[in-house]
Design an enzyme around this catalytic site. Structure first.
Site, PDB file in Angstrom:
ATOM      1  N   LYS A   1      38.477  33.907  44.352  1.00  0.00           N
ATOM      2  CA  LYS A   1      39.381  34.524  43.387  1.00  0.00           C
ATOM      3  C   LYS A   1      39.291  36.046  43.412  1.00  0.00           C
ATOM      4  CE  LYS A   1      39.529  30.521  40.338  1.00  0.00           C
ATOM      5  NZ  LYS A   1      38.921  29.611  41.326  1.00  0.00           N
TER       6      LYS A   1
ATOM      7  N   THR B   1      48.300  21.919  36.242  1.00  0.00           N
ATOM      8  CA  THR B   1      49.116  23.072  35.868  1.00  0.00           C
ATOM      9  C   THR B   1      50.383  23.204  36.710  1.00  0.00           C
ATOM     10  OG1 THR B   1      47.810  24.524  37.305  1.00  0.00           O
ATOM     11  CG2 THR B   1      47.141  24.359  35.000  1.00  0.00           C
TER      12      THR B   1
END
Length: 611
Positions: free
Chosen positions: A411, A473
């Site tokens: 990330k 999601t």
């Protein structure tokens, strides 16, 4: 008492059958001796006169040799040896008795008697054994769970053998599947081999299979995944027999287990040079921050195995730290462990630790890692991740640490969220310190680890357990995955390769679609996605990417001695980075400052909310 009577009753019947066999054996022996033609009446009469005594001799010897005490259902090769001995001794005694009593019988009669009686005696016992087998098989077919076995090789053969002899198996094997078309429509241990993998769905439906066991341990990960995907579509519970070799020395049923997510995502065998890692760590004093967390605790386990002088577990969360401490104490490793509570934000507390233990190696795993939480509390990410890393780096330089290893994340690559940006700043911190310190500072970057606290797999399993829905999601969102032990073993190997300033990138394999992962987990529980368990698409969270990356374009890649570990080329860092770092840390304590703007200034690759 009742069972004793039944047992005697059964063996009395067997003794009566043996008596009939002796009688028939003597008639057949005489018939064979004289080719079943013109048997002398005198010899036939003698045999009939003394056959009762001969029968008594045989039954007595069989009793003394224990042939009426062993279970016929469990008869094996050793029992056949006992039968051979009993028949041989009985025949010799009959011949001796005839000789003493001057019963004139041809000598060849006794050899023929031995052979015929041996055959009849074994045939009776084998027949009874088969009766018990078929009766047990029939009972299992009536009561057992209907199972289809995929694979008709040695693994399936061993499994079927064990099912036959072990009453604890609640399996009724109704079908076999194998891709070898030469085996189709043949049988393995009385079970039909119907066809190849293309017929799995059809055969499972026809045979009403409830469970499928994959018994092909030689499959690689890709082949195994394809086969599991086919089996999952049947709605059956899918299990796997991964290691036949272990079952050869124990019960195979202990090896049959549910298909795990590691089977589907794991890299296969991760090879590291254990000697290099052990020699690198052995006798050293090692500090692990975040030592109670998912990655930190596994670091502690594997480092402890390398025989360090001391391992210091440092963590703010006492429950996790206590858990790994107690685990190591139970293993007899408590003397080399020191467990301390504290925060990497607290520089005074950190200095106490460095002064007392003077670590030679530091593994910095302490960090805030949850993306949505850090979007809501961005200043905390700066305080804990950035300031904490800088505190650790400064003290490592001051106290002469030999090597500092930062646990980073995918990330940090072109981050779209505060957590990722804060970890990219951490990478920049250790690269800056490496340029001015004798300590070798490195970072190791990897993706998601299976089973870590708060990760997606435990969350999905919990949602499935509660009956759903499973929340995803986005249908197209993907992530890299690796097991915790895999990741940590590669971190340690990368630490050995470090020369200072590198960002090591671990091979995470192919990215996994999270939606498909949710479907797979539901099917592994024997349920049907969107029928038994609903999958709900909730939309991307703030700062969340559809696709994670392990490398920025400008970083490039350099090989190491381990094909699973690459080195990213360092990116130039602005000359005023340290001033901006000090400023953003100060501003993280101010209420009226927009810290996101400060992060954008210090981390040029940060693109907030760019999903």
């Amino acid at each position: 008492m009742q069972s004793f009577k039944v047992l005697n009753y059964k063996y009395l019947i067997l003794a009566a059958v043996d008596a009939i066999c002796v009688f028939l054996a003597e008639i057949l022996a005489l018939g064979l001796r004289f080719d079943f033609e013109n048997i002398p009446a005198e010899i036939y009469s003698r045999m009939l006169s003394w056959v009762a005594v001969d029968i008594a001799i045989f039954i007595l010897i069989f009793f003394l040799r224990g042939l009426y005490r062993s279970s016929l259902a469990l008869m094996n090769f050793n029992d056949l040896i006992y039968i051979l001995g009993a028949v041989g001794v009985s025949t010799l005694l009959v011949a001796f008795y005839h000789y003493v009593s001057q019963i004139g019988m041809p000598r060849s009669f006794y050899f023929l008697l031995f052979g015929v009686e041996l055959v009849l005696c074994i045939a009776v016992r084998v027949g009874v054994k088969r009766y018990f087998y078929f009766r047990g098989t029939l009972n299992r077919r009536k009561q057992g769970r209907k199972v289809m076995i995929v694979g008709a090789g040695s693994g399936a053969d061993l499994l079927l053998r064990e099912i036959e002899r072990d009453k604890d198996y609640n399996y009724n094997v109704v079908a076999l599947i194998d891709d070898n078309d030469a085996l189709w429509n043949t049988k393995l241990r009385h079970i039909r081999i119907y066809g190849g993998r293309d017929s799995i769905a059809k055969v499972a439906a026809e045979c009403q299979a409830e469970e499928i066991v994959i018994a092909i341990p030689s499959l690689d990960r890709k082949q195994r995944n394809e086969l599991i995907a086919i089996c999952n579509k049947t709605g059956c519970v899918v299990k796997i027999l991964p290691e036949v070799a272990k079952s050869l020395t124990g019960q195979m049923k202990s090896s049959i287990r549910d298909v795990s997510i590691e089977d589907l995502i794991g890299r296969g065998n991760i090879e590291i040079n254990q000697d290099e890692v052990k020699n690198f760590i052995k006798g050293k004093r090692v500090l692990v921050t975040g030592g109670g967390g998912s990655i930190g605790s596994e670091l502690v386990r594997q480092i402890t195995d390398a025989e360090p002088e001391k391992v210091v577990i440092f963590d703010i969360y006492e429950n996790n730290a206590y858990a790994i401490q107690q685990e190591l104490i139970r293993k007899g490793l408590g003397e080399n462990i020191e467990t301390l509570i504290g925060s990497v934000r607290d520089k005074v507390r950190l200095e106490e630790v460095f002064q007392e233990f003077k670590p030679q190696m530091v593994f910095h795993a302490a960090a805030h890692k949850h993306v949505p939480l850090m979007e809501d509390s961005p200043k905390e990410a700066i305080k804990n991740n950035c300031m904490g890393t800088n505190n650790m780096a400064e003290l490592s330089d001051k106290y002469g640490v030999e090597r500092f290893v930062l646990i980073s994340t995918d990330k940090a690559v072109r981050p779209t969220n505060v957590m990722g940006a804060s970890k990219r700043i951490c990478e920049m911190i250790i690269q800056t310190w490496d340029k001015k310190s004798k300590t070798e500072f490195v970072a190791v970057r990897f993706g998601n680890v299976l089973g870590s606290n708060g990760s997606v797999v435990p969350l999905f399993l919990e949602q499935i357990e509660k009956g759903g829905p499973v929340t995803v999601t986005h249908k197209e969102i993907t992530r890299f995955f690796m097991t915790i032990p895999e990741a940590v073993s590669l971190v340690l190997q990368a630490s050995y390769y470090a020369e200072g300033g590198e960002i090591f990138v671990l091979d995470m394999g192919e990215p996994v679609k999270i939606y498909q992962l949710a479907e797979t987990l539901i099917r592994l529980k024997g349920l049907i996605p969107d029928k038994d368990i609903k999958i709900e698409v909730t939309g991307l969270r703030p700062g969340e990417k559809l696709y994670e990356e392990l490398l920025m374009d400008e970083e490039g890649l350099q090989d190491t001695a381990n094909s699973r570990i690459k080195i990213g080329k360092p990116i130039d860092i602005a000359t005023d980075f340290e001033e901006k770092l000090a400023e953003i840390v100060r501003d993280s304590y101010e209420e009226d400052i927009d810290i996101v703007e400060k992060i954008l200034d210090i981390c040029p690759t940060y693109s907030p909310n760019n999903n």
